[in-house]
Scaffold this motif. Structure first.
Motif, PDB file in Angstrom:
ATOM      1  N   LEU A 193       0.849  -1.190   0.000  1.00  0.00           N
ATOM      2  CA  LEU A 193       0.000   0.000   0.000  1.00  0.00           C
ATOM      3  C   LEU A 193       0.887   1.243   0.000  1.00  0.00           C
ATOM      4  O   LEU A 193       1.717   1.431   0.893  1.00  0.00           O
ATOM      5  CB  LEU A 193      -0.911   0.017   1.242  1.00  0.00           C
ATOM      6  N   THR A 194       0.711   2.101  -1.016  1.00  0.00           N
ATOM      7  CA  THR A 194       1.490   3.332  -1.149  1.00  0.00           C
ATOM      8  C   THR A 194       0.550   4.527  -1.115  1.00  0.00           C
ATOM      9  O   THR A 194      -0.479   4.528  -1.805  1.00  0.00           O
ATOM     10  CB  THR A 194       2.282   3.350  -2.469  1.00  0.00           C
ATOM     11  N   ARG A 195       0.917   5.549  -0.309  1.00  0.00           N
ATOM     12  CA  ARG A 195       0.075   6.750  -0.187  1.00  0.00           C
ATOM     13  C   ARG A 195       0.928   8.007  -0.273  1.00  0.00           C
ATOM     14  O   ARG A 195       2.065   8.031   0.201  1.00  0.00           O
ATOM     15  CB  ARG A 195      -0.667   6.734   1.157  1.00  0.00           C
ATOM     16  N   MET A 196       0.359   9.059  -0.862  1.00  0.00           N
ATOM     17  CA  MET A 196       1.037  10.353  -0.952  1.00  0.00           C
ATOM     18  C   MET A 196       0.024  11.464  -0.744  1.00  0.00           C
ATOM     19  O   MET A 196      -1.102  11.392  -1.240  1.00  0.00           O
ATOM     20  CB  MET A 196       1.722  10.526  -2.303  1.00  0.00           C
ATOM     21  N   ASP A 197       0.436  12.496  -0.010  1.00  0.00           N
ATOM     22  CA  ASP A 197      -0.422  13.647   0.271  1.00  0.00           C
ATOM     23  C   ASP A 197       0.428  14.908   0.160  1.00  0.00           C
ATOM     24  O   ASP A 197       1.326  15.130   0.975  1.00  0.00           O
ATOM     25  CB  ASP A 197      -1.023  13.510   1.672  1.00  0.00           C
ATOM     26  N   LEU A 198       0.162  15.731  -0.859  1.00  0.00           N
ATOM     27  CA  LEU A 198       0.914  16.959  -1.099  1.00  0.00           C
ATOM     28  C   LEU A 198      -0.008  18.156  -0.934  1.00  0.00           C
ATOM     29  O   LEU A 198      -1.090  18.194  -1.539  1.00  0.00           O
ATOM     30  CB  LEU A 198       1.510  16.954  -2.510  1.00  0.00           C
ATOM     31  N   ARG A 199       0.421  19.144  -0.120  1.00  0.00           N
ATOM     32  CA  ARG A 199      -0.380  20.360   0.108  1.00  0.00           C
ATOM     33  C   ARG A 199       0.525  21.589   0.049  1.00  0.00           C
ATOM     34  O   ARG A 199       1.703  21.515   0.388  1.00  0.00           O
ATOM     35  CB  ARG A 199      -1.064  20.310   1.483  1.00  0.00           C
ATOM     36  N   HIS A 200      -0.078  22.710  -0.358  1.00  0.00           N
ATOM     37  CA  HIS A 200       0.645  23.987  -0.368  1.00  0.00           C
ATOM     38  C   HIS A 200      -0.318  25.097   0.020  1.00  0.00           C
ATOM     39  O   HIS A 200      -1.468  25.120  -0.433  1.00  0.00           O
ATOM     40  CB  HIS A 200       1.253  24.265  -1.744  1.00  0.00           C
ATOM     41  N   PHE A 201       0.174  26.013   0.858  1.00  0.00           N
ATOM     42  CA  PHE A 201      -0.645  27.122   1.353  1.00  0.00           C
ATOM     43  C   PHE A 201       0.116  28.432   1.127  1.00  0.00           C
ATOM     44  O   PHE A 201       1.325  28.499   1.377  1.00  0.00           O
ATOM     45  CB  PHE A 201      -0.929  26.952   2.849  1.00  0.00           C
ATOM     46  N   LEU A 202      -0.594  29.462   0.656  1.00  0.00           N
ATOM     47  CA  LEU A 202       0.049  30.755   0.472  1.00  0.00           C
ATOM     48  C   LEU A 202      -0.947  31.881   0.688  1.00  0.00           C
ATOM     49  O   LEU A 202      -2.146  31.736   0.424  1.00  0.00           O
ATOM     50  CB  LEU A 202       0.685  30.872  -0.909  1.00  0.00           C
ATOM     51  N   ARG A 203      -0.422  33.001   1.194  1.00  0.00           N
ATOM     52  CA  ARG A 203      -1.228  34.198   1.378  1.00  0.00           C
ATOM     53  C   ARG A 203      -1.496  34.829   0.019  1.00  0.00           C
ATOM     54  O   ARG A 203      -0.596  34.963  -0.801  1.00  0.00           O
ATOM     55  CB  ARG A 203      -0.504  35.187   2.280  1.00  0.00           C
ATOM     56  N   VAL A 204      -2.729  35.255  -0.216  1.00  0.00           N
ATOM     57  CA  VAL A 204      -3.118  35.829  -1.500  1.00  0.00           C
ATOM     58  C   VAL A 204      -2.572  37.239  -1.661  1.00  0.00           C
ATOM     59  O   VAL A 204      -2.120  37.623  -2.740  1.00  0.00           O
ATOM     60  CB  VAL A 204      -4.658  35.827  -1.643  1.00  0.00           C
ATOM     61  N   SER A 205      -2.585  38.024  -0.582  1.00  0.00           N
ATOM     62  CA  SER A 205      -2.162  39.423  -0.658  1.00  0.00           C
ATOM     63  C   SER A 205      -1.665  39.882   0.703  1.00  0.00           C
ATOM     64  O   SER A 205      -2.069  39.353   1.745  1.00  0.00           O
ATOM     65  CB  SER A 205      -3.331  40.304  -1.124  1.00  0.00           C
ATOM     66  N   LYS A 206      -0.808  40.889   0.692  1.00  0.00           N
ATOM     67  CA  LYS A 206      -0.346  41.494   1.940  1.00  0.00           C
ATOM     68  C   LYS A 206      -1.423  42.356   2.580  1.00  0.00           C
ATOM     69  O   LYS A 206      -1.323  42.728   3.750  1.00  0.00           O
ATOM     70  CB  LYS A 206       0.902  42.339   1.676  1.00  0.00           C
ATOM     71  N   ASN A 207      -2.456  42.682   1.800  1.00  0.00           N
ATOM     72  CA  ASN A 207      -3.512  43.582   2.273  1.00  0.00           C
ATOM     73  C   ASN A 207      -4.647  42.863   2.988  1.00  0.00           C
ATOM     74  O   ASN A 207      -5.558  43.509   3.512  1.00  0.00           O
ATOM     75  CB  ASN A 207      -4.081  44.377   1.091  1.00  0.00           C
ATOM     76  N   ASN A 208      -4.640  41.523   2.979  1.00  0.00           N
ATOM     77  CA  ASN A 208      -5.685  40.781   3.690  1.00  0.00           C
ATOM     78  C   ASN A 208      -5.116  39.475   4.218  1.00  0.00           C
ATOM     79  O   ASN A 208      -3.921  39.205   4.064  1.00  0.00           O
ATOM     80  CB  ASN A 208      -6.888  40.523   2.766  1.00  0.00           C
ATOM     81  N   GLU A 209      -5.958  38.695   4.851  1.00  0.00           N
ATOM     82  CA  GLU A 209      -5.531  37.432   5.447  1.00  0.00           C
ATOM     83  C   GLU A 209      -6.058  36.224   4.669  1.00  0.00           C
ATOM     84  O   GLU A 209      -6.091  35.110   5.189  1.00  0.00           O
ATOM     85  CB  GLU A 209      -6.004  37.365   6.902  1.00  0.00           C
ATOM     86  N   ASP A 210      -6.462  36.439   3.415  1.00  0.00           N
ATOM     87  CA  ASP A 210      -6.987  35.357   2.599  1.00  0.00           C
ATOM     88  C   ASP A 210      -5.885  34.358   2.241  1.00  0.00           C
ATOM     89  O   ASP A 210      -4.721  34.728   2.080  1.00  0.00           O
ATOM     90  CB  ASP A 210      -7.616  35.905   1.320  1.00  0.00           C
ATOM     91  N   VAL A 211      -6.300  33.089   2.099  1.00  0.00           N
ATOM     92  CA  VAL A 211      -5.355  32.008   1.847  1.00  0.00           C
ATOM     93  C   VAL A 211      -5.824  31.192   0.648  1.00  0.00           C
ATOM     94  O   VAL A 211      -7.018  30.930   0.473  1.00  0.00           O
ATOM     95  CB  VAL A 211      -5.227  31.087   3.084  1.00  0.00           C
ATOM     96  N   LEU A 212      -4.871  30.781  -0.176  1.00  0.00           N
ATOM     97  CA  LEU A 212      -5.129  29.857  -1.275  1.00  0.00           C
ATOM     98  C   LEU A 212      -4.454  28.539  -0.910  1.00  0.00           C
ATOM     99  O   LEU A 212      -3.248  28.511  -0.626  1.00  0.00           O
ATOM    100  CB  LEU A 212      -4.572  30.414  -2.583  1.00  0.00           C
ATOM    101  N   ALA A 213      -5.214  27.459  -0.922  1.00  0.00           N
ATOM    102  CA  ALA A 213      -4.702  26.151  -0.495  1.00  0.00           C
ATOM    103  C   ALA A 213      -4.865  25.134  -1.613  1.00  0.00           C
ATOM    104  O   ALA A 213      -5.910  25.089  -2.283  1.00  0.00           O
ATOM    105  CB  ALA A 213      -5.454  25.687   0.752  1.00  0.00           C
ATOM    106  N   PHE A 214      -3.833  24.316  -1.813  1.00  0.00           N
ATOM    107  CA  PHE A 214      -3.843  23.273  -2.839  1.00  0.00           C
ATOM    108  C   PHE A 214      -3.573  21.920  -2.195  1.00  0.00           C
ATOM    109  O   PHE A 214      -2.832  21.828  -1.220  1.00  0.00           O
ATOM    110  CB  PHE A 214      -2.755  23.517  -3.894  1.00  0.00           C
ATOM    111  N   GLN A 215      -4.127  20.855  -2.783  1.00  0.00           N
ATOM    112  CA  GLN A 215      -3.846  19.502  -2.302  1.00  0.00           C
ATOM    113  C   GLN A 215      -3.901  18.514  -3.463  1.00  0.00           C
ATOM    114  O   GLN A 215      -4.751  18.611  -4.350  1.00  0.00           O
ATOM    115  CB  GLN A 215      -4.846  19.068  -1.228  1.00  0.00           C
TER     116      GLN A 215
END
Length: 379
Positions: A240-262
């Protein structure tokens, strides 16, 4: 949840926020309160618990408790992230139960990471057959008991956020009940009457997330490969082989919004039991499909989520989009066959210090939809 929304509009925000803080304190316990009072450098451990009520056609109404234990070992400072041990227990009117903990523990200075899963349940699963083209009309209920224990121990090596190690996984399926003359009774896949999987795993983890429960920056990559066999006490020989890749980044310096990938991948090779096949659909990825709506040996899926955080507010919102599918072999992958999912959700911050949210998601798939209510983000 409806009462919470009404409260936002009917109660002035400062008063509302104060009431929520008081409610949070009511459900929060501090195991090391006395030690913190004597030494302010000690992290104040928290045990946050709240009642949970849910409903589904398979289980009827379910009642229980959802909790998270957040802590640091003595001697850990700002360089060590908060360890997280969630605990969920539910009991249904159909006399079914579900006890689960998926934990991630950091030792002092993050020299070691201990993670894994513990699951004990008597919960039904819907079965539609094997493959990515099964019909909704084929639905049947598969009853079983399950005990899953999976601890993994990883040591920090070579790079600051890189951990390498291994562990074991024990997955026992028993007390199975199937529908007479149903698909399972006809197809009789290996292990449908019960199975035991026992395997040794090697694992690697790269985790640079700023916050474990609700990251705004950083990468997360986990890879595990397990070898299971009868020599270890199991009923089947397989990998059984498993992989989980995620990345998180702030959208702008002017707010606290986040873009998340998986991106998630799972592959089974060898003579695996039916219980080890990959499931499409869950509250974490491919939201909108019931768990196990499609079932086969291998699974690939990806999703992106935009997280809107309103300034000076506990309220947030998300929009997500994803796709994925199951396969008998990964080499069957075709872009034209991918199944879509999308949805929106609202967030309510129940703990500002830990950035911990209560989430309500509405997920949609191809001809299907689901609602999810939980603590913490989907990923």
């Amino acid at each position: 949840m409806l009462l919470l929304v009404l409260a936002v509009y009917l109660i002035p925000y400062p008063a509302f926020s104060q009431n929520i803080d008081a409610l949070q304190e009511f459900f929060t316990f501090y195991p090391n309160r006395k030690s913190v009072a004597l030494d302010s450098s000690i992290y104040p451990s928290k045990f946050i618990a709240a009642p949970v009520i849910s409903y589904s056609p398979e289980t009827n109404f379910a009642f229980g408790i959802g909790a998270k234990y957040l802590f640091k070992f003595a001697g850990s400072g700002e360089e060590t992230r908060v360890s997280n041990m969630p605990i969920t227990f539910q009991y249904t009117l159909n006399n079914q139960y579900f006890l689960y903990s998926g934990f991630e523990i950091f030792t002092n200075q993050e020299k070691w990471v201990i993670e894994g899963n513990i699951l004990l349940q008597n919960y039904p699963r819907l079965y539609y057959g094997t493959g990515n083209r099964t019909e909704e009309s084929a639905e049947e209920v598969y009853e079983y008991n399950q005990l899953l224990i999976e601890p993994i121990f990883l040591k920090q090596m070579f790079l600051e956020h890189l951990f390498i190690g291994g562990g074991f996984r024990f997955n026992h399926i028993y007390n199975t009940e199937i529908e007479e003359d149903g698909l399972l009774a006809i197809n009789r896949p290996d292990g449908f009457e019960g199975s035991t999987s026992v395997g040794a795993e090697v694992a690697a983890l790269y985790d640079s997330r700023d916050i474990i429960l609700n990251a705004s920056t950083g990468w997360y990559l986990e890879f595990t490969h397990g070898k299971y066999g009868e020599v270890l006490g199991g009923t089947n020989n397989f990998n059984l082989t498993r992989m989980d890749l995620r990345h998180f980044l702030r959208v702008s310096k002017n707010n606290e919004d986040v873009l998340a990938f998986q991106f998630v991948g799972r592959a089974v090779r060898g003579k695996s039991p039916f219980s080890e096949f990959s499931l499409l659909g869950s509250s974490e990825i491919m939201r909108g499909y019931r768990e196990g709506r499609f079932l086969d040996r291998d699974f690939l899926a990806t999703q992106v989520e935009y997280r809107k955080n309103f300034k000076n507010s506990r309220i947030g919102a998300v929009a997500f989009l994803g796709t994925g599918d199951v396969y008998n072999n990964i080499d069957e992958f075709q872009f034209s066959g991918l199944k879509p999912n999308y949805g929106v959700g609202v967030r309510f911050k129940i703990d500002k210090e830990e950035n911990l949210n209560l989430r309500l998601d509405f997920g949609f798939g191809r001809g299907t939809n689901e609602i999810y209510l939980s603590i913490a983000e989907a990923f």
